[in-house]
Design a protein around this motif. Structure first.
Motif, PDB file in Angstrom:
ATOM      1  N   VAL A 144      -5.723  21.998  -5.448  1.00 41.80           N
ATOM      2  CA  VAL A 144      -6.677  21.423  -6.440  1.00 41.80           C
ATOM      3  C   VAL A 144      -5.913  20.802  -7.395  1.00 41.80           C
ATOM      4  CG1 VAL A 144      -8.215  22.553  -8.152  1.00 41.80           C
ATOM      5  CG2 VAL A 144      -8.547  23.443  -5.921  1.00 41.80           C
ATOM      6  N   GLU A 145      -4.686  21.537  -7.824  1.00 40.90           N
ATOM      7  CA  GLU A 145      -3.661  20.849  -8.600  1.00 40.90           C
ATOM      8  C   GLU A 145      -3.485  19.602  -8.356  1.00 40.90           C
ATOM      9  OE1 GLU A 145      -0.481  23.619  -9.467  1.00 40.90           O
ATOM     10  OE2 GLU A 145      -1.829  25.402  -9.791  1.00 40.90           O
ATOM     11  N   ALA A 146      -2.972  19.443  -6.945  1.00 38.96           N
ATOM     12  CA  ALA A 146      -2.619  18.096  -6.481  1.00 38.96           C
ATOM     13  C   ALA A 146      -3.833  16.898  -6.564  1.00 38.96           C
ATOM     14  CB  ALA A 146      -2.361  18.286  -5.171  1.00 38.96           C
ATOM     15  N   LEU A 147      -4.874  17.356  -6.249  1.00 35.66           N
ATOM     16  CA  LEU A 147      -6.018  16.598  -6.186  1.00 35.66           C
ATOM     17  C   LEU A 147      -6.390  16.040  -7.604  1.00 35.66           C
ATOM     18  CD1 LEU A 147      -8.473  18.153  -3.286  1.00 35.66           C
ATOM     19  CD2 LEU A 147      -6.953  15.893  -3.330  1.00 35.66           C
ATOM     20  N   THR A 148      -6.536  17.146  -8.800  1.00 35.60           N
ATOM     21  CA  THR A 148      -6.732  16.753  -9.905  1.00 35.60           C
ATOM     22  C   THR A 148      -5.656  16.206 -10.919  1.00 35.60           C
ATOM     23  OG1 THR A 148      -6.429  19.065 -10.686  1.00 35.60           O
ATOM     24  CG2 THR A 148      -8.576  18.604  -9.829  1.00 35.60           C
ATOM     25  N   ALA A 150      -2.439  14.286  -9.640  1.00 33.94           N
ATOM     26  CA  ALA A 150      -1.914  13.300  -8.970  1.00 33.94           C
ATOM     27  C   ALA A 150      -2.475  11.910  -9.075  1.00 33.94           C
ATOM     28  CB  ALA A 150      -1.487  13.802  -7.875  1.00 33.94           C
ATOM     29  N   ASP A 151      -1.505  10.787  -9.344  1.00 31.64           N
ATOM     30  CA  ASP A 151      -1.881   9.713  -8.982  1.00 31.64           C
ATOM     31  C   ASP A 151      -1.604   9.163  -7.617  1.00 31.64           C
ATOM     32  OD1 ASP A 151      -2.722   8.528 -11.836  1.00 31.64           O
ATOM     33  OD2 ASP A 151      -0.570   8.983 -12.062  1.00 31.64           O
ATOM     34  N   ARG A 152      -0.583   9.915  -7.116  1.00 30.54           N
ATOM     35  CA  ARG A 152      -0.413   9.777  -5.674  1.00 30.54           C
ATOM     36  C   ARG A 152       0.357  11.149  -5.260  1.00 30.54           C
ATOM     37  NH1 ARG A 152       0.033   4.869  -3.252  1.00 30.54           N
ATOM     38  NH2 ARG A 152       1.995   5.395  -1.866  1.00 30.54           N
ATOM     39  N   ILE A 153      -0.243  11.482  -4.132  1.00 26.49           N
ATOM     40  CA  ILE A 153       0.148  12.527  -3.524  1.00 26.49           C
ATOM     41  C   ILE A 153       1.065  12.528  -2.167  1.00 26.49           C
ATOM     42  CG2 ILE A 153      -0.684  14.904  -2.304  1.00 26.49           C
ATOM     43  CD1 ILE A 153      -3.445  14.614  -3.658  1.00 26.49           C
ATOM     44  N   VAL A 154       2.154  13.429  -2.033  1.00 28.06           N
ATOM     45  CA  VAL A 154       2.974  13.227  -1.109  1.00 28.06           C
ATOM     46  C   VAL A 154       2.582  14.675  -0.293  1.00 28.06           C
ATOM     47  CG1 VAL A 154       5.435  13.116   0.000  1.00 28.06           C
ATOM     48  CG2 VAL A 154       4.740  11.845  -2.128  1.00 28.06           C
ATOM     49  N   VAL A 155       2.209  14.779   0.868  1.00 24.69           N
ATOM     50  CA  VAL A 155       1.963  16.240   1.469  1.00 24.69           C
ATOM     51  C   VAL A 155       2.986  16.032   2.587  1.00 24.69           C
ATOM     52  CG1 VAL A 155       0.307  17.126   3.216  1.00 24.69           C
ATOM     53  CG2 VAL A 155      -0.538  15.597   1.532  1.00 24.69           C
ATOM     54  N   MET A 156       3.717  17.302   2.530  1.00 29.94           N
ATOM     55  CA  MET A 156       4.776  17.446   3.335  1.00 29.94           C
ATOM     56  C   MET A 156       4.481  18.634   4.189  1.00 29.94           C
ATOM     57  SD  MET A 156       7.934  16.615   0.852  1.00 29.94           S
ATOM     58  CE  MET A 156       9.086  16.644   1.919  1.00 29.94           C
ATOM     59  N   GLY A 165      -0.566   8.973  -0.550  1.00 27.90           N
ATOM     60  CA  GLY A 165      -1.516   8.120  -0.665  1.00 27.90           C
ATOM     61  C   GLY A 165      -2.323   8.736  -2.151  1.00 27.90           C
ATOM     62  N   THR A 166      -3.238   8.094  -2.612  1.00 26.68           N
ATOM     63  CA  THR A 166      -3.971   8.749  -3.780  1.00 26.68           C
ATOM     64  C   THR A 166      -5.030   9.783  -3.085  1.00 26.68           C
ATOM     65  OG1 THR A 166      -6.144   7.388  -3.226  1.00 26.68           O
ATOM     66  CG2 THR A 166      -4.523   6.325  -4.683  1.00 26.68           C
ATOM     67  N   PRO A 167      -5.408  10.782  -4.286  1.00 22.22           N
ATOM     68  CA  PRO A 167      -6.167  11.818  -3.756  1.00 22.22           C
ATOM     69  C   PRO A 167      -7.331  11.502  -2.980  1.00 22.22           C
ATOM     70  CG  PRO A 167      -5.412  12.183  -5.969  1.00 22.22           C
ATOM     71  CD  PRO A 167      -4.923  10.861  -5.732  1.00 22.22           C
ATOM     72  N   LEU A 168      -8.233  10.441  -3.294  1.00 21.70           N
ATOM     73  CA  LEU A 168      -9.387  10.102  -2.305  1.00 21.70           C
ATOM     74  C   LEU A 168      -8.697   9.519  -1.238  1.00 21.70           C
ATOM     75  CD1 LEU A 168     -11.776   8.629  -5.005  1.00 21.70           C
ATOM     76  CD2 LEU A 168     -11.983  10.767  -3.755  1.00 21.70           C
ATOM     77  N   PHE A 182      -5.548  20.554   5.192  1.00 21.57           N
ATOM     78  CA  PHE A 182      -4.793  21.038   3.883  1.00 21.57           C
ATOM     79  C   PHE A 182      -5.669  20.446   2.640  1.00 21.57           C
ATOM     80  CE2 PHE A 182      -1.797  20.531   0.388  1.00 21.57           C
ATOM     81  CZ  PHE A 182      -1.293  21.751   0.151  1.00 21.57           C
ATOM     82  N   ILE A 183      -6.100  19.349   2.814  1.00 19.79           N
ATOM     83  CA  ILE A 183      -6.879  19.006   1.870  1.00 19.79           C
ATOM     84  C   ILE A 183      -8.303  19.287   1.759  1.00 19.79           C
ATOM     85  CG2 ILE A 183      -7.631  16.789   0.348  1.00 19.79           C
ATOM     86  CD1 ILE A 183      -4.666  17.170   0.147  1.00 19.79           C
ATOM     87  N   GLY A 184      -8.831  19.800   0.891  1.00 22.49           N
ATOM     88  CA  GLY A 184     -10.243  20.208   0.689  1.00 22.49           C
ATOM     89  C   GLY A 184     -10.315  21.753   0.811  1.00 22.49           C
ATOM     90  N   SER A 185     -11.487  22.163   0.058  1.00 20.79           N
ATOM     91  CA  SER A 185     -11.747  23.527  -0.211  1.00 20.79           C
ATOM     92  C   SER A 185     -13.154  23.754  -0.398  1.00 20.79           C
ATOM     93  CB  SER A 185     -10.971  24.145  -1.288  1.00 20.79           C
ATOM     94  OG  SER A 185     -11.177  25.689  -1.523  1.00 20.79           O
TER      95      SER A 185
END
Length: 293
Positions: A144-148, A150-156, A165-168, A182-185
């Motif tokens: 949730v912190e990452a999605l709200t 970030a302009d860009r997220i790096v999933v590791m 990429g962007t959150p969307l 990982f993304i989505g709750s």
């Protein structure tokens, strides 16, 4: 803080491989706050400038600016032991702000806070970024912190970059099963291909497909007994007020999760049929990579 094993690291056009961390013009906010207990808030804020022997006028100006940004004006004479968790985190952020760095590094700064404070501080960090406009690298396990933020997220995953990429972009077009889960709750449902009989015109008979994924919010209850792509027995119902989360046992290892809007009268033990649109379904191969629609 770690040696570079290969490649180059640059801040803008400046290569910093051999530049000591203290000379890279960065500021770090730690998970544990790391405040000096014997110093009051004002001195904690300006201590880095004190070490660098900055002029007193400059130190006071920057300290005052940081305290105003973070609402610490009334706390400058207090010591860390007299502060709440949220106030301590503000001081830690303020100590980074006074340095006016090129880059901020945040190491899970909200993980020690309770749920209400996490939301409050998340908003504060978002406002801080908008106000300063400085690059922030933010490490978190909280999606949730990452999605709200970030302009860009790096999933590791295990030290490997899975997707950038962007959150969307990550939410709508995950590169693989790991990112999708990982993304989505609540997280995406993964259904073995032999368990499904849905998707209409979407061809899932291809042997390359190992499983398909559908997010709980993209599932609806079937309107009549003849409809439905998947059927199961209700095992758990979570009434959240704004949403109703339903967990279905459909005969496989994991429960199938449905997210319904508002308050729904669903009972444990009830049999439900679900339906969903083909455009919201994701296919994954045996290696967990996304199969293009």
């Amino acid at each position: 803080l770690e040696p570079i094993s290969s490649g180059d690291m640059s801040f803008g056009d400046q290569r910093v491989n051999d530049t000591p961390p203290r000379d890279r013009d960065i500021a770090m906010v730690f998970q544990s706050y790391a405040l000096y207990p014997h110093m009051n808030v004002g001195r904690n804020l300006g201590f880095s400038l004190e070490i660098n022997k900055s002029p007193l006028e400059e130190k006071e100006k920057r300290t005052k600016n940081a305290s105003q940004i973070l609402g610490l004006d009334q706390l400058l004479d207090r010591y860390p032991r007299a502060l709440s968790g949220g106030q301590r985190q503000r001081v830690a952020m303020g100590r980074a702000i006074v340095r006016d760095p090129k880059i901020f590094l945040f190491d899970e700064p909200l993980s020690n806070l309770d749920a209400a404070l996490r939301i409050e501080m998340r908003i504060e960090i978002a406002k801080l970024h908008q106000r300063l406009g400085t690059t922030m690298v933010y490490v978190t396990h909280d999606q949730v912190e990452a999605l709200t933020l970030a302009d860009r997220i790096v999933v590791m995953n295990q030290g490997r970059i899975e997707q950038v990429g962007t959150p969307l972009e990550l939410y709508q077009n995950p590169a693989n099963k790991f990112v999708a889960g990982f993304i989505g709750s609540p997280k995406m449902n993964f259904v073995p291909k032999e368990a499904d009989r849905f998707f209409g015109s979407k061809d899932i008979a291809d042997a390359a497909i190992s499983c398909v994924g559908i997010r709980p919010e993209h599932v609806a209850l079937a309107s009549n007994d003849n409809d439905g792509h998947l059927e199961g027995t209700v095992e758990v119902v979570e009434q959240l007020g704004s949403d109703t989360i339903v967990y279905l046992n459909y005969g496989h290892d994991e429960l199938f999760v449905v997210r319904l809007a508002g308050i729904q009268t669903v009972k444990v033990g009830e049999r439900l049929k679900c339906t969903f649109a083909p455009e919201h379904v994701h296919g994954f191969d045996r290696n967990g990579e996304t199969i293009p629609a």
